[in-house]
Design a protein around this motif. Structure first.
Motif, short mmCIF file in Angstrom:
data_model
loop_
_atom_site.label_atom_id
_atom_site.label_comp_id
_atom_site.label_asym_id
_atom_site.label_seq_id
_atom_site.Cartn_x
_atom_site.Cartn_y
_atom_site.Cartn_z
N UNK A 168 35.56 8.33 53.34
CA UNK A 168 36.25 7.85 52.15
C UNK A 168 37.73 8.19 52.26
N UNK A 169 38.56 7.33 51.69
CA UNK A 169 40.01 7.51 51.79
C UNK A 169 40.53 8.66 50.94
N UNK A 170 39.80 9.00 49.90
CA UNK A 170 40.21 10.07 48.99
C UNK A 170 38.99 10.61 48.26
N UNK A 171 39.06 11.80 47.70
CA UNK A 171 37.91 12.32 46.96
C UNK A 171 37.50 11.44 45.78
N UNK A 172 38.46 10.86 45.11
CA UNK A 172 38.13 10.03 43.95
C UNK A 172 37.36 8.78 44.34
N UNK A 173 37.48 8.35 45.59
CA UNK A 173 36.76 7.16 46.05
C UNK A 173 35.26 7.37 46.07
N UNK A 174 34.83 8.62 46.01
CA UNK A 174 33.40 8.91 45.96
C UNK A 174 32.78 8.55 44.61
N UNK A 175 33.59 8.41 43.56
CA UNK A 175 33.07 8.32 42.20
C UNK A 175 31.99 7.26 42.01
N UNK A 176 32.20 6.00 42.42
CA UNK A 176 31.14 5.01 42.17
C UNK A 176 29.88 5.26 42.98
N UNK A 177 30.02 5.81 44.17
CA UNK A 177 28.85 6.08 45.01
C UNK A 177 28.04 7.23 44.44
N UNK A 178 28.73 8.29 43.97
CA UNK A 178 28.04 9.41 43.33
C UNK A 178 27.32 8.93 42.07
N UNK A 179 27.98 8.08 41.28
CA UNK A 179 27.36 7.56 40.06
C UNK A 179 26.11 6.76 40.39
N UNK A 180 26.16 5.97 41.47
CA UNK A 180 24.99 5.17 41.86
C UNK A 180 23.85 6.07 42.31
N UNK A 181 24.16 7.12 43.08
CA UNK A 181 23.12 8.04 43.53
C UNK A 181 22.47 8.73 42.34
N UNK A 183 22.27 7.64 39.32
CA UNK A 183 21.51 6.65 38.57
C UNK A 183 20.13 6.41 39.18
N UNK A 184 20.01 6.66 40.49
CA UNK A 184 18.73 6.50 41.18
C UNK A 184 17.90 7.78 41.13
N UNK A 185 18.39 8.79 40.42
CA UNK A 185 17.64 10.03 40.28
C UNK A 185 17.85 11.02 41.39
N UNK A 186 18.94 10.88 42.14
CA UNK A 186 19.22 11.76 43.27
C UNK A 186 20.17 12.87 42.86
N UNK A 187 19.90 14.09 43.29
CA UNK A 187 20.77 15.23 43.02
C UNK A 187 21.92 15.22 44.02
N UNK A 188 23.14 15.24 43.52
CA UNK A 188 24.32 15.15 44.38
C UNK A 188 25.08 16.47 44.40
N UNK A 189 25.31 16.97 45.61
CA UNK A 189 26.16 18.13 45.82
C UNK A 189 27.47 17.65 46.43
N UNK A 190 28.60 18.15 45.91
CA UNK A 190 29.91 17.78 46.45
C UNK A 190 30.52 19.01 47.11
N UNK A 191 30.87 18.86 48.40
CA UNK A 191 31.62 19.89 49.10
C UNK A 191 32.83 20.28 48.25
N UNK A 192 33.11 21.56 48.14
CA UNK A 192 34.20 22.03 47.29
C UNK A 192 35.16 22.90 48.11
N UNK A 193 36.46 22.69 47.89
CA UNK A 193 37.47 23.47 48.60
C UNK A 193 37.93 22.79 49.87
N UNK A 194 38.47 23.59 50.79
CA UNK A 194 39.01 23.05 52.03
C UNK A 194 37.94 22.48 52.94
#
Length: 399
Positions: A168-181, A183-194
């Motif tokens: 992804x080009x930027x962290x914010x670009x993940x937003x629609x994909x995370x929302x879709x996951x 919505x399908x009942x999937x638990x999403x973990x986002x790498x945090x920090x460097x």
């Protein structure tokens, strides 16, 4: 198969109040907890296996929610075989995949990441290294994944996702994909920090987390590079729906700060303890115990809170049936005590002064997996297997 644990000293049930179980005995049948009560009411002759805790402490099996499993009990990152079975000797009875990102030559296209997640999930359905539960198959989020893709893999059993390693080009670009996951009942973990591996984004900031709203802030104390103190504050105070995963492979100073903030905001239920291994930090069989001792002896958590952060809190975030000593729950336990030579009188007291408890017994699915840890110090009081039923299993298939 039935199993009874008798003569329990202290205990932690895994509930939010950190209370002990209501009694000093537990009976398990067919892999689940069937009864909790008093030793005087247990007839050893009625059970295939009886474990005498000899006054030592019984905890729910520890759940490490950040492990980079691949296929089998092997990590290519550290070129080590048998690390998961070794983690059982550190009291970890379940691990949750933080994505199979270290599979050599891992695919990065939509079909490939779906196939990788499904394959990993299926491989561990029956494979139980050391008797451990491995919740594997965490899809690595990549551009192009849609709601239909997530619904497809969810039907096939995948329920985990990891953001932070995709193209992804930027962290914010993940937003629609995370929302879709989600919505399908999937638990999403986002790498945090460097960033932690070449090719990943330089840093996932608190702004990205608050914009994309994953269920879990993975290694929010750094994996290994932490957020700033102000970002920690905002994550705790503004991200009430995001679990706060503190890892041994991260920044201890940041973990202590986040713990302090969470307690101040009455948000302890969001705190989870994990390891973030195997990574560049290595394979750490006692990583869970060490993080628990550090956040108790150096940080603001009580020993009971440290146990909850490694058991019941994780169960609540991930909707697991393990992590709590309650009737109907998975029969996963760690029996441990203060180590020989410690000033502490019991396992929780050992955490309080920074000593690692000694493990004498680990049980999963109501089956005794080991009666002496090869990794922890020797406990002052050791549980005794007074009546053995079926032999303990190690790293074979469990059906």
């Amino acid at each position: 198969m039935s199993l009874a644990i008798i003569n329990i000293g202290d205990s932690v049930s895994g509930g939010h109040d950190g209370a002990p179980i209501n009694g000093d005995a537990i009976v398990c049948d067919l892999g689940t907890i069937a009864w909790i009560g008093n030793t005087a009411d247990v007839d050893p002759a009625e059970h295939e296996t009886v474990v005498d805790a000899a006054g030592s402490t019984v905890l729910p099996g520890l759940i490490d929610s950040h492990v980079h499993s691949t296929f089998g009990d092997y990590t290519p990152r550290q070129n080590t075989v048998g690390f998961l079975e070794s983690y059982v000797h550190g009291g970890t009875t379940s691990v949750i995949s933080a994505s199979e990102v270290h599979v050599p030559g891992r695919p990065k296209d939509v079909e490939g990441v779906k196939a990788l997640a499904v394959a990993a999930n299926r491989c561990y359905r029956d494979y139980r290294p050391g008797g451990m539960r491995v919740h594997a198959g965490s899809i690595i989020l990549e551009p192009g994944l849609t709601l239909e893709d997530f619904q497809e893999i969810a039907r096939l059993g995948v329920w985990l996702a990891k953001a932070g390693f995709g193209a992804f080009s930027s962290p914010s670009a993940y937003a629609p994909v995370i929302a879709a996951a989600k919505a399908a009942g999937i638990k999403v973990m986002f790498h945090t920090g460097g960033g932690s591996i070449p090719g990943s984004l330089n840093k996932i900031t608190v702004d990205a987390l608050l914009e994309t709203r994953p269920q879990i802030s993975g290694h929010c104390n750094g994996g290994p590079t932490a957020l700033s103190a102000e970002e920690n504050r905002r994550l705790v105070t503004e991200g009430h729906d995001i679990a706060l995963q503190l890892v041994h492979a991260g920044n201890l100073r940041s973990a202590i700060h986040i713990s302090e903030l969470a307690l101040e905001q009455a948000q302890f239920h969001r705190i989870m303890i994990a390891t973030d291994t195997p990574t560049g930090t290595g394979v750490i069989p006692l990583g869970m115990l060490r993080e628990m001792a550090e956040l108790t002896s150096l940080g603001p958590l009580t020993p009971r809170q440290a146990v909850l952060a490694a058991t019941g809190n994780v169960a609540d975030v991930y909707d697991l049936n393990s992590g709590k000593v309650e009737v109907g729950r998975d029969a996963d336990f760690v029996i441990l005590d203060a180590p020989l030579g410690s000033d502490a009188d019991d396992a929780l007291g050992a955490f309080a002064i920074g000593d690692l408890p000694g493990i004498s017994t680990v049980i999963t699915d109501g089956v005794v997996r080991l009666t002496k840890s090869r990794n922890t110090p020797t406990p002052k009081r050791a549980a005794k297997l007074t009546h053995a039923g079926a032999p303990a299993l190690t790293a074979e298939l469990v059906h």
